[in-house]
Design a protein around this motif. Structure first.
Motif, PDB file in Angstrom:
ATOM      1  N   CYS A 264       0.899  -1.115  -0.027  1.00  0.00           N
ATOM      2  CA  CYS A 264      -0.102   0.062  -0.025  1.00  0.00           C
ATOM      3  C   CYS A 264       1.035   1.196   0.116  1.00  0.00           C
ATOM      4  O   CYS A 264       1.463   1.721   0.881  1.00  0.00           O
ATOM      5  N   LYS A 265       0.972   1.657  -1.250  1.00  0.00           N
ATOM      6  CA  LYS A 265       1.932   3.102  -1.464  1.00  0.00           C
ATOM      7  C   LYS A 265       3.376   2.431  -1.081  1.00  0.00           C
ATOM      8  O   LYS A 265       3.791   1.626  -1.497  1.00  0.00           O
ATOM      9  N   CYS A 308      -1.676   2.803   5.196  1.00  0.00           N
ATOM     10  CA  CYS A 308      -1.418   4.182   4.569  1.00  0.00           C
ATOM     11  C   CYS A 308      -2.527   4.833   4.146  1.00  0.00           C
ATOM     12  O   CYS A 308      -3.823   4.360   4.492  1.00  0.00           O
ATOM     13  N   ILE A 310      -5.279   6.327   2.012  1.00  0.00           N
ATOM     14  CA  ILE A 310      -5.573   6.245   0.851  1.00  0.00           C
ATOM     15  C   ILE A 310      -7.183   6.249   0.766  1.00  0.00           C
ATOM     16  O   ILE A 310      -8.002   5.850   1.910  1.00  0.00           O
ATOM     17  N   GLU A 317      -8.848   4.055  -7.003  1.00  0.00           N
ATOM     18  CA  GLU A 317      -8.036   3.395  -5.744  1.00  0.00           C
ATOM     19  C   GLU A 317      -8.364   1.925  -5.561  1.00  0.00           C
ATOM     20  O   GLU A 317      -7.401   1.200  -5.123  1.00  0.00           O
TER      21      GLU A 317
END
Length: 401
Positions: A264-265, A308, A310, A317
């Motif tokens: 996640c990122k 993260c 989001i 996304e």
């Protein structure tokens, strides 16, 4: 009137012939219930070493037992066949052993490598055995050591092992439960075989057999369900672990629930997805004697945790996360396939799918299917859908940035 009474009397006499008592009944105080069986190979001899986990009724009745002994007792005996070994156990147990209540049957890894055909023949032939009993393989240890290990929460280790297996299937699916009848059908597969979940002892096996081992917050020895054993020709040929085991569960439509972590990122494995549904379908095509297998997987799930920032309200996304999830699933499935191909054992039923699609072609490759499967091209297509973001669409980390 007399004729009617006489006819009724004759009818009652005939009926009594079908209302006789149980001629082969056994009183409860004369039998010992075997909850689990362990099968090993006798060291240095061509014999079966059979262990029986027998319940001590006085220790499991009511809220508390007498405390004079452990909840179970493990007896053992040996013989050239399993049948003979069971009969030889009569000189140790004070009661007649009854295996009709057996929940789990554990085979030692050494014996599994030599072959389980003799084991399956006995349980399929015996009128007391249950084909619904779960079969497991003891990894890196003997089956007897697993049966001797006492467990917290569940007094009877056999019930604890069965509970661990069921919980693993429902929540993790790095493997799945396999019953005796499934294994019997599986060993008949051409060029392949069934898979059997493994059971493993964590830390010292000897300390786990003492009652003091469970009278601590952390048990000295823990029984763990571990991996999937791959069989070919009735013999254990290798293991699938962790992601590869889950990949096999996906292919065989045995996945009931699991957790998959993706990046996640900048956070590696910073997002967890709970897999709620999984369905796999197989399509086959054969040309030039080498088949092409197409595997289509569809999964649905929800987000379990995020590390993260989001915005889950944005569909783009969600689509990004779905692609990462699909990639991770594809990797696990391909890993399971590659490992099975290295062992030349079709544990996924690809051969059966080919037989259904083209019986004529199947007859041509049936005898050599194990080797042909090892060279087959398998295309994996995965489609994933995140249906629910959980109780919160925007994580609080998003608001702190």
């Amino acid at each position: 009137m007399k004729r009617r009474v006489f006819s009724l009397f004759c009818l009652l006499c005939v009926c009594t012939a079908f209302l006789t008592g149980c001629w082969d009944q056994r009183e409860l105080n004369k039998i010992a219930l075997v909850m689990a069986l362990g099968l090993d190979k006798t060291k240095g001899k061509e014999e079966y070493h059979v262990s029986y986990e027998v319940v001590n009724p006085t220790e499991i009745s009511g809220k508390t037992g007498t405390g004079r002994t452990t909840p179970i007792t493990v007896y053992s005996s040996s013989g050239s066949t399993i049948f003979e070994a069971l009969r030889n156990g009569a000189d140790e147990s004070p009661r007649q052993l009854m295996i009709s209540h057996t929940n789990v049957i554990i085979v030692g890894e050494e014996l599994a490598k030599e072959g389980i055909h003799g084991i399956l023949d006995f349980f399929e032939r015996d009128d007391e055995g249950r084909l619904t009993s779960n079969l497991l393989i003891a990894r890196n240890t003997k089956a007897e050591e697993v049966l001797k290990t006492l467990t917290p929460i569940e007094k009877v280790p056999a019930l604890a092992i069965k509970g661990k297996l069921d919980t693993m299937v429902q929540k993790l699916s790095k493997g799945y439960s396999v019953e005796l009848d499934e294994v019997i059908r599986g060993v008949l597969k051409k060029g392949g075989g069934p898979v059997i979940s493994g059971v493993q002892l964590i830390e010292g096996a000897k300390s786990g057999s003492k009652e003091s081992a469970i009278k601590t917050a952390t048990p000295a020895t823990v029984i763990k369900i571990s991996g999937l054993g791959m069989l070919k020709g009735g013999k254990l040929v290798g293991w699938l672990n962790d992601g590869a085991a889950r990949g096999a569960a996906v292919i065989n439509n045995k996945l009931r629930g699991s957790s998959v972590s993706i990046d996640c990122k900048q956070n590696k494995n910073g997002l967890s997805i709970e897999v709620r549904r999984s369905k796999a379908t197989i399509k086959t095509n054969i040309g030039n004697h080498i088949p092409t297998i197409q595997l289509f997987v569809k999964q649905e799930g929800s987000i379990g945790q995020i590390f993260c920032a989001i915005d889950l309200k944005k569909s783009k996304e969600i689509r990004k996360l779905e692609k990462k999830w699909a990639k991770e699933t594809r990797k696990e499935v391909q890993k399971a396939i590659v490992q099975a191909q290295r062992k030349h054992t079709d544990i996924f039923g690809f051969g059966e799918a080919l037989e259904r699609a083209n019986k004529q072609k199947w007859k041509e490759v049936e005898k050599d299917w194990g080797d042909i499967f090892a060279e087959s091209k398998v295309e994996v297509h995965v489609e994933t859908r995140i249906r629910r973001p959980g109780m919160r669409s925007i994580p609080y980390l998003f608001e702190t940035e």
